[in-house]
Design an enzyme around this catalytic site. Structure first.
Site, PDB file in Angstrom:
ATOM      1  N   ASN A   1       0.867  -1.177   0.000  1.00 21.71           N
ATOM      2  CA  ASN A   1       0.000   0.000   0.000  1.00 21.71           C
ATOM      3  C   ASN A   1       0.905   1.229   0.000  1.00 21.71           C
ATOM      4  OD1 ASN A   1      -1.787   2.075   0.453  1.00 21.71           O
ATOM      5  ND2 ASN A   1      -2.397   1.393   2.512  1.00 21.71           N
ATOM      6  N   TRP A   2       0.981   1.865  -1.150  1.00 20.95           N
ATOM      7  CA  TRP A   2       1.899   3.015  -1.272  1.00 20.95           C
ATOM      8  C   TRP A   2       1.346   4.268  -0.610  1.00 20.95           C
ATOM      9  CZ3 TRP A   2       4.281   3.031  -6.950  1.00 20.95           C
ATOM     10  CH2 TRP A   2       5.115   1.913  -7.073  1.00 20.95           C
ATOM     11  N   LYS A   3       0.081   4.245  -0.224  1.00 22.69           N
ATOM     12  CA  LYS A   3      -0.567   5.437   0.350  1.00 22.69           C
ATOM     13  C   LYS A   3      -0.336   6.621  -0.596  1.00 22.69           C
ATOM     14  CE  LYS A   3      -0.119   3.217   4.774  1.00 22.69           C
ATOM     15  NZ  LYS A   3      -0.035   3.290   6.222  1.00 22.69           N
TER      16      LYS A   3
ATOM     17  N   GLU B   1      -6.760   4.666   7.820  1.00 21.59           N
ATOM     18  CA  GLU B   1      -6.602   6.091   7.485  1.00 21.59           C
ATOM     19  C   GLU B   1      -7.870   6.627   6.817  1.00 21.59           C
ATOM     20  OE1 GLU B   1      -2.873   5.606   5.420  1.00 21.59           O
ATOM     21  OE2 GLU B   1      -2.009   4.972   7.341  1.00 21.59           O
TER      22      GLU B   1
ATOM     23  N   GLY C   1       2.557   2.304  10.720  1.00 23.54           N
ATOM     24  CA  GLY C   1       3.494   3.418  10.579  1.00 23.54           C
ATOM     25  C   GLY C   1       4.207   3.791  11.866  1.00 23.54           C
TER      26      GLY C   1
ATOM     27  N   HIS D   1      -9.436   1.000   5.056  1.00 27.71           N
ATOM     28  CA  HIS D   1      -8.132   1.225   5.685  1.00 27.71           C
ATOM     29  C   HIS D   1      -8.324   2.206   6.839  1.00 27.71           C
ATOM     30  CE1 HIS D   1      -4.063   2.522   6.406  1.00 27.71           C
ATOM     31  NE2 HIS D   1      -3.676   1.407   5.817  1.00 27.71           N
TER      32      HIS D   1
ATOM     33  N   GLU E   1      -5.181  -4.991  10.468  1.00 25.78           N
ATOM     34  CA  GLU E   1      -4.167  -3.960  10.657  1.00 25.78           C
ATOM     35  C   GLU E   1      -4.449  -3.216  11.957  1.00 25.78           C
ATOM     36  OE1 GLU E   1      -2.198  -2.763   6.706  1.00 25.78           O
ATOM     37  OE2 GLU E   1      -3.975  -1.513   6.943  1.00 25.78           O
TER      38      GLU E   1
ATOM     39  N   SER F   1       3.558  -2.144  10.242  1.00 23.69           N
ATOM     40  CA  SER F   1       5.002  -2.165  10.479  1.00 23.69           C
ATOM     41  C   SER F   1       5.675  -3.488  10.120  1.00 23.69           C
ATOM     42  CB  SER F   1       5.323  -1.774  11.933  1.00 23.69           C
ATOM     43  OG  SER F   1       4.920  -0.433  12.175  1.00 23.69           O
TER      44      SER F   1
HETATM   45  P1  13P Z   1       3.130   0.357   7.630  1.00 18.80           P
HETATM   46  O1  13P Z   1       3.641  -0.921   7.050  1.00 18.80           O
HETATM   47  O2  13P Z   1       3.862   1.575   7.152  1.00 18.80           O
HETATM   48  O3  13P Z   1       2.997   0.296   9.122  1.00 18.80           O
HETATM   49  O4  13P Z   1       1.636   0.555   7.058  1.00 18.80           O
HETATM   50  C1  13P Z   1       0.753  -0.501   7.122  1.00 18.80           C
HETATM   51  C2  13P Z   1      -0.427  -0.155   6.334  1.00 18.80           C
HETATM   52  O5  13P Z   1      -1.170   0.763   6.653  1.00 18.80           O
HETATM   53  C3  13P Z   1      -0.707  -0.925   5.113  1.00 18.80           C
HETATM   54  O6  13P Z   1      -1.981  -0.683   4.631  1.00 18.80           O
END
Ligand code: 13P
Length: 249
Positions: A11-13, A93, A169, A91, A163, A208
């Protein structure tokens, strides 16, 4: 050996660009990871560029509406037309920063499936919910939103990603035991409605995950792969995670 599909997804966000697609696609050759489906979730405008490299791809969200006057939104059918095969739904976020409710997420899940995309439903508790002993309750509400509205059969063509919000993150990964415990809970909850579907459903861990902790996470019996954020922006680290899935999941 499990008969479930193994998936490592990045997931590149709101990161990545054409140049990352070049380095990523020259580092990651999907045929080098037999039995593992590798999927990239780039920002919307990059979808067809990722697909053109022969990588499986999908969107990070999708509109709950059909095409129309919804400035800034993207229709699920367009994601499919651009070569997308998957779509993240829920997600954390999106849930927190964009205030997406379970009700809206159920509509997005349905639109994704109508367009032929495989939704990856993301669930997880916050740190305070975990500390209050509410992890299972929170996850049940998130999963049951889909099961109660669309029926358990709607999970047939889907993936669930656990998650924990506190692990996203933050560098604070769930321990393999903590992650396994929740994955087992998710599978059992779904099995209450349909045991054979639950046994086949891919469950991914995210939060993470990196090239060092992936082996122990992927070795857990109910973890079928990972949803990777930060480490998916580093092609060499992501490659190592894909290799780990070949051997471990
Ligand atoms: P990180 O791997 O940066 O913690 O992010 C996880 C994530 O939100 C994947 O969708």
């Amino acid at each position: 050996m499990t008969q479930r599909k193994r998936i490592v997804a990045g997931n590149w966000k709101m990161n990545g660009n054409l140049s990352l697609i070049e380095t990523f696609s020259s580092t990651i050759q999907p045929k080098e990871f037999p039995g593992v489906e590798i999927v990239v979730f780039p920002p919307f405008p990059l979808l067809s560029n990722v697909a053109a490299k022969g990588l499986k791809t999908g969107s990070q969200t999708v509109s709950e509406h059909d095409a129309g006057a919804y400035t800034g939104e993207v229709e699920a059918k367009l994601v499919a037309e651009l070569g997308g095969e998957y779509c993240l739904v829920g997600h954390s976020e999106r849930r927190t920063l964009f205030k997406e409710s379970n009700e809206v997420l159920v509509a997005k899940f349905a639109k994704a499936q109508e367009a032929g995309l495989t939704p990856v439903l993301c669930v997880g508790e916050t740190e305070s919910e975990r500390e209050a002993g509410l992890t299972e309750e929170v996850i049940s509400v998130q999963l049951n939103a889909v099961i109660n509205q669309l029926g358990v059969a709607s999970l047939e063509n889907s993936v669930v990603a656990y998650e924990p919000v506190w692990a996203i993150g933050t560098g604070k990964t769930a321990t393999p035991e903590q992650a396994q415990q929740v994955h087992k809970f998710i599978r059992e909850l779904i099995a209450q409605s349909d045991a054979s579907l639950a046994a086949k459903l891919p469950l991914l861990y995210g939060g993470s995950v990196n090239d060092e902790n992936c082996d122990l996470l992927f070795a857990q019996p109910d973890i079928d792969g990972g949803l990777i954020g930060g480490a998916s922006l580093k092609p060499e680290a992501f490659k190592r995670i894909c290799e780990s899935a070949v051997g471990n999941v």
